[in-house]
Motif scaffolding. Structure first.
Motif, PDB file in Angstrom:
ATOM      1  N   LEU A   1     -12.659   4.582   2.889  1.00  0.00           N
ATOM      2  CA  LEU A   1     -12.241   4.542   4.485  1.00  0.00           C
ATOM      3  C   LEU A   1     -12.534   5.413   5.286  1.00  0.00           C
ATOM      4  O   LEU A   1     -12.417   4.527   6.438  1.00  0.00           O
ATOM      5  CB  LEU A   1     -10.520   5.099   3.954  1.00  0.00           C
TER       6      LEU A   1
ATOM      7  N   SER B   1      -9.990  -0.086  -1.366  1.00  0.00           N
ATOM      8  CA  SER B   1     -10.520  -0.006  -0.238  1.00  0.00           C
ATOM      9  C   SER B   1     -12.229  -0.156   0.048  1.00  0.00           C
ATOM     10  O   SER B   1     -12.812   0.271   1.155  1.00  0.00           O
ATOM     11  CB  SER B   1      -9.767   1.833  -0.277  1.00  0.00           C
TER      12      SER B   1
ATOM     13  N   ILE C   1      -2.109   8.788   3.487  1.00  0.00           N
ATOM     14  CA  ILE C   1      -3.487   8.342   2.296  1.00  0.00           C
ATOM     15  C   ILE C   1      -4.508   9.696   2.277  1.00  0.00           C
ATOM     16  O   ILE C   1      -4.573  10.333   1.500  1.00  0.00           O
ATOM     17  CB  ILE C   1      -3.772   7.022   2.826  1.00  0.00           C
TER      18      ILE C   1
ATOM     19  N   LEU D   1       0.900  -1.268   0.238  1.00  0.00           N
ATOM     20  CA  LEU D   1      -0.267  -0.212  -0.064  1.00  0.00           C
ATOM     21  C   LEU D   1       0.593   1.303  -0.081  1.00  0.00           C
ATOM     22  O   LEU D   1       0.757   2.368  -0.751  1.00  0.00           O
ATOM     23  CB  LEU D   1      -0.690  -0.196   0.995  1.00  0.00           C
TER      24      LEU D   1
ATOM     25  N   PHE E   1      -5.811   1.155   5.867  1.00  0.00           N
ATOM     26  CA  PHE E   1      -5.085   2.063   5.520  1.00  0.00           C
ATOM     27  C   PHE E   1      -5.258   3.042   6.469  1.00  0.00           C
ATOM     28  O   PHE E   1      -4.526   4.462   6.753  1.00  0.00           O
ATOM     29  CB  PHE E   1      -6.061   2.962   4.272  1.00  0.00           C
TER      30      PHE E   1
END
Length: 1027
Positions: A879, A818, A834, A744, A825
């Motif tokens: 997220l 995601s 991120i 990631l 994350f």
């Protein structure tokens, strides 16, 4: 013609038969002998000896001497006459079998046998010493050409290619050659055959595939197949394998007896050597641009037909020679020496004056593949006869200079002692930290112990192999592997270079034509004409390569079948197709030449892009091999070789096989039903994505993007396949803080770089577009300036287009992954990264660069701002939905570079206008913006509450308050755990002294953490009292 009339005596019958055989008489001319030559001298001798004036077995030799000593006008030359005598003797032999008197029949047969024997003997004398008898013309420099002419006349009609039809009497009489080659042996036979061999060699020296090579090739095949003495003489001839310091690959091609046959090809050679006549390029591929597809297809078919005639003929010759114990060694020496003398062909720019041509090695590749056919059966039942010791013993072929799959030359030298092959030392310790981690992981898994034991056992067996006991299958296998590397695969590489060169020349021609107009250089039209001529020549070259290689699906599939055996055999050195792989890597496997694997992958790659090349091919073993090794640097050291495995898989994606629904379906079945792929393909792709960050090459920064492009396309396809989708979710959970987190991090790094570069260059392109749109001012600029500006513009266009393709893939991967996988994350070391990336690009697209990014044709650059903005918003929402601890809004608001209060509201307005996203998604995005604003206010309050933070509580890298302080073991520096872990995702070194550092080496500072917690409690207490 009738047998002698009844009532004649045996002597008269004998005279009658011999007159017919030798076409002579010792009687004065009569009405029945007007076609016979009267031998007055022999008649006089018989008369003086008081013998009957008749031909008999006692005077045959005198008859021949008299007949051959005089050149009679209108009659055959001595050699042709003797062959005719043999033929007539054969015919008479057949007739006398009808005699009722068996004693007389046996007597006449004896006479005829004596006649045949003398005809053969004197035929040999005329070849060995042509000056012995008068000739009708000047004696040829190679008198054996008389025999060669006879042989060629005999074989040509059967091929349908006889260009000089002659009387059927010139055909070789039955049994003549058998008799001839039994009669002469040793030096005499070698002397006779010297001219025959050189004549065959010379007859094809300047012949193209459209020329007449079939007759000489058939003659050679007939000689070695039917006459062992000739076969032995062939491989013993000095020109079978020329010797001397001057002999290199090109000399072998030009001077050896088989070289000119192997040279026959449509593949372009250096002009000094040429491709023979008729000119294939001119006959088949002139005026490339105007050629109709039907014409090209006809040319391809013709070329394939004649080339396979060549392959079959050469295969027949070599196979016959290899089957005989008397000739096999010399043939193997020829093949091995051809490989050794042409090792320079492996170079990118091979010297054409010291190395044989592409054509020769492609032909040799085809022939070697045919020789391998008996052990390329579907079950590969003969693979156990292939001994890996052949590679290290450097017998006929020297493998020592070749790059090994994993072992270095120093390791090989230590492992295999030059005097004692039984001496075996241990395998080296992994040098790279990446390899050390991989080894620990593999050793912890089940079955590694048994695999290691297996490898040790095979090591002992391998080390004790007897180098003098290699089977023919073993020798043929390894010689073929080297020939294919220097031939077939080298030619495929040259095709790629040729296509690239052709593309560059076309671009240069376009640039030249753009210079036409006022102020153009005086020689511009000449330069354009030269460029067009070069493009025509390169286009013809490309079609020649396509005709002999890419359009020959049969040859391509033969190569793939060979490499299926190669990979199955080489995996057998590790115990077969199973995971995990044994560690450390067994030296049998590590020491094999790297090109064994690379060539297999390269051929697979080419075949995957050629219609019908993969039809009917079994690809399961190829898939197993790729899945097993693509993410194993402990077994395949070269990262570019592992990257090529992914390139092959990318070419196999069902969407890339749309030209063939059948192939597309079979590829889908391969991806979605292969057991190893279902379990390991996604994890290994993700691991390779991480591993490829550092390749060791000076171009590694740019190379990784191309490699990851292939990985990204594969992952997008696999995400939609339920079994692979589930495997992805599993690995994200088990490796949440392992390599998945590294994956990631690198995915985000790439996205930031590629998008940032593209968004910076797009305004520059917009400015150049405006310049060219102002036609009046543009035309006033000098042609050279316009050309340079246009070149810069097109280069920038290409760069932006490639960067945007890659960036779109990365952002899309973040978006769809995601949607289900959020935990990695939101880890402390990742969440701020991120968040800052999303904030930055959201800001660029909706506020700071919104107008500057409006270009004339954004699709041309793969720039789709509406789609990109929608994907970024979706990532935010994905997220946020998985954020149960409410850490994401805080991370968004703590981004001091890009975050601002109005960012989310501005973006929401644009998204509403675009209309790509569901209303619920937009509402959740607006809510996330509100929570971020609240987090920002709370952060301001906390900062005010904390006041002046003691220096020792601040992280030395970020200058933020540490929450979990840890000590770095080497530099003894105290840092915050989340900050240093974020650093270690990209660089496993101590940032203060560059020494090795991994997450498990961090030392918690409990005492400092307690004091920080006490400080936070105290400040919160003070704040409560104040409030």
């Amino acid at each position: 013609m009738a047998v002698a009339k009844a009532g004649k005596s045996p002597e008269e019958i004998e005279d009658f038969i011999l007159r017919r055989v030798f076409q002579v008489t010792v009687l004065p001319a009569t009405e029945h002998s007007n076609n016979l030559i009267y031998l007055e001298q022999v008649a006089a001798e018989l008369l003086s000896e008081n013998k009957a004036i008749l031909l008999s077995r006692d005077v045959i030799e005198r008859v021949l001497m008299d007949r051959l000593s005089t050149l009679y006008p209108g009659h055959e030359a001595p050699f042709d006459y003797l062959v005719g005598c043999y033929r007539r003797a054969v015919e008479e032999h057949r007739k006398v079998q009808n005699m009722k008197d068996k004693i007389l029949m046996a007597s006449m047969q004896d006479v005829l046998n004596q006649a045949k024997e003398l005809a053969v003997s004197y035929a040999g004398i005329t070849l060995l010493h042509p000056e012995t008898f008068p000739q009708p013309h000047k004696i040829p420099s190679t008198s054996s050409s008389l025999l060669l002419t006879l042989i060629l006349a005999d074989v040509s009609p059967s091929t349908g290619l006889d260009r000089n039809p002659t009387n059927s009497g010139t055909v070789i009489p039955p049994g003549f050659l058998d008799h001839f080659f039994k009669r002469f042996e040793g030096d005499e036979l070698s002397s006779i055959l010297d001219g025959v061999f050189k004549g065959l060699q010379g007859s094809v020296m300047s012949v193209s595939p459209l020329g007449h090579f079939q007759g000489p090739l058939r003659a050679l095949a007939m000689l070695v197949s039917n006459y062992p003495a000739v076969a032995k003489a062939l491989v013993s001839h000095p020109l079978w394998l020329p010797r001397g310091q001057h002999v290199n690959g090109r000399v072998l091609e030009v001077s050896s007896l088989l070289g000119p046959f192997l040279h026959i090809s449509v593949i372009p050679d250096h002009p000094l050597f040429g491709n023979g006549e008729p000119n294939v390029r001119q006959q088949c591929f002139s005026d490339v641009a105007s050629r109709r597809p039907a014409d090209l297809l006809s040319s391809y078919t013709t070329i394939k037909t004649v080339m396979h005639q060549l392959y079959d003929g050469l295969h027949e010759v070599l196979l016959k020679l290899l089957r005989s114990a008397e000739t096999r060694e010399n043939v193997l020496h020829f093949l091995a020496d051809t490989v050794q003398k042409n090792s320079g062909r492996a170079q990118m720019q091979a010297n054409p004056f010291t190395n044989a041509s592409n054509g020769m090695f492609i032909n040799l590749s085809a022939v070697m593949l045919k020789l391998c056919e008996p052990f390329l059966d579907p079950s590969l039942s003969k693979k156990d006869k292939i001994d890996p010791a052949y590679v290290l013993h450097n017998g006929r072929i020297d493998f020592s200079g070749l790059t090994a799959i994993h072992a270095t030359s120093e390791e090989l030298a230590k492992w295999v002692d030059a005097r004692n092959y039984v001496r075996v030392e241990g395998f080296r310790q992994a040098q790279l930290q990446q390899e050390q981690e991989e080894m620990r992981r593999l050793q912890s898994q089940e079955a590694s112990t048994s695999s290691s034991l297996t490898s040790k056992t095979s090591s002992r067996q391998f080390a004790s192999s007897d180098k003098s006991n290699f089977s023919f299958i073993c020798e043929c296998f390894f010689i073929t592997a080297r020939v294919l590397n220097l031939g077939f695969l080298k030619a495929l590489s040259d095709i790629k270079n040729l296509v690239q060169d052709l593309s560059r020349q076309k671009e240069a021609l376009t640039a030249l034509k753009a210079m036409r107009g006022a102020g153009a250089p005086s020689d511009l039209e000449q330069n354009i004409a030269r460029a067009e001529a070069l493009i025509e020549e390169l286009g013809q070259d490309r079609l020649c390569y396509e005709a002999q290689l890419l359009k020959d699906v049969d040859l391509m599939q033969q190569g793939l079948t060979f490499y299926r055996l190669m990979l199955v055999w080489i995996v057998g050195l590790l115990g077969g197709f199973k995971l995990p792989l044994p560690v450390p890597c067994p030296m049998e496997f590590a020491s094999m030449p790297e090109h064994f694997v690379e060539d297999a992958l390269e051929l697979l790659l080419f075949a995957s892009r050629i219609p019908k090349a993969l039809d009917g091919m079994v690809l399961d073993e190829f898939m197993s091999f790729i899945v097993m090794f693509m993410a194993s640097p402990l077994h395949v050291k070269n990262p570019y070789l592992r990257a090529k495995m992914v390139e092959v898989l990318n070419a196999w994606m069902p969407s890339k096989s749309s030209y063939s629904p059948t192939l597309s379906n079979s590829m889908a079945s391969l991806f979605e039903g292969h057991p190893l792929a279902l379990e390991y393909l996604v994890p290994n792709l993700l691991k390779l994505y991480v591993d490829i960050e550092f390749t060791g090459s000076h171009t590694q920064f740019y190379d990784k993007f191309n490699i990851r492009h292939n990985i990204a396309e594969l992952l997008e396809y696999l995400w939609l396949v339920p079994c692979h989708h589930n495997a992805w979710n599993r690995i994200a959970g088990t490796e949440e803080r392992g390599f998945y987190l590294k994956f990631l991090n690198l995915l985000i790094n790439d996205s930031i770089f590629l998008l940032d570069e593209s968004l910076k260059k797009i305004p520059e392109l917009k400015e150049m577009e405006a310049e060219m749109a102002n036609i009046q001012e543009w035309e006033q600029r000098p042609p050279q300036e316009r050309q340079e500006r246009m070149r810069t513009f097109h280069q920038q266009e290409q760069v932006v287009r490639i960067d945007m393709i890659l960036a779109n893939e990365d952002v899309k991967m973040l978006q769809y992954s995601s949607s289900e996988i959020t935990a990695p994350f939101l880890l402390p070391e990742m969440v701020e990264r991120i968040a800052s990336m999303l904030n930055y690009f959201l800001l660029q697209l909706v506020i700071t660069q919104r107008k500057a990014l409006r270009v004339k044709d954004p699709e041309k650059y793969e720039f789709r701002p509406k789609e990109l903005l929608s994907q970024i918003v979706e990532i935010y929402v994905n997220l946020a939905r998985g954020d149960t601890a409410n850490v994401f809004p805080k991370a968004i608001s703590s981004d001091g570079r890009s975050y601002r209060d109005e960012l989310f509201s501005e973006a929401a307005g644009v998204i509403w206008q675009i209309g790509h996203l569901p209303e619920k998604t937009i509402q959740d995005f607006v809510a996330l913006g509100q929570r971020a604003k609240e987090a920002a206010l709370q952060a301001m309050d906390t900062e005010a509450m904390l006041g002046d933070i003691p220096e020792e509580f601040l992280d030395p890298i970020q200058y933020t308050l540490m929450r979990d302080p840890v000590m770095l073991p080497s530099s003894k520096t105290i840092v915050d755990r989340s900050v240093i872990q974020r650093h270690l995702l990209s660089d496993q070194t101590d940032p203060f002294n560059r020494s090795l550092l991994t997450p498990d080496m961090l030392i918690p500072d409990s005492e400092l953490k307690a004091r920080i917690d006490e400080f936070l409690s105290w400040t919160q207490g003070i704040s409560t009292i104040r409030n």
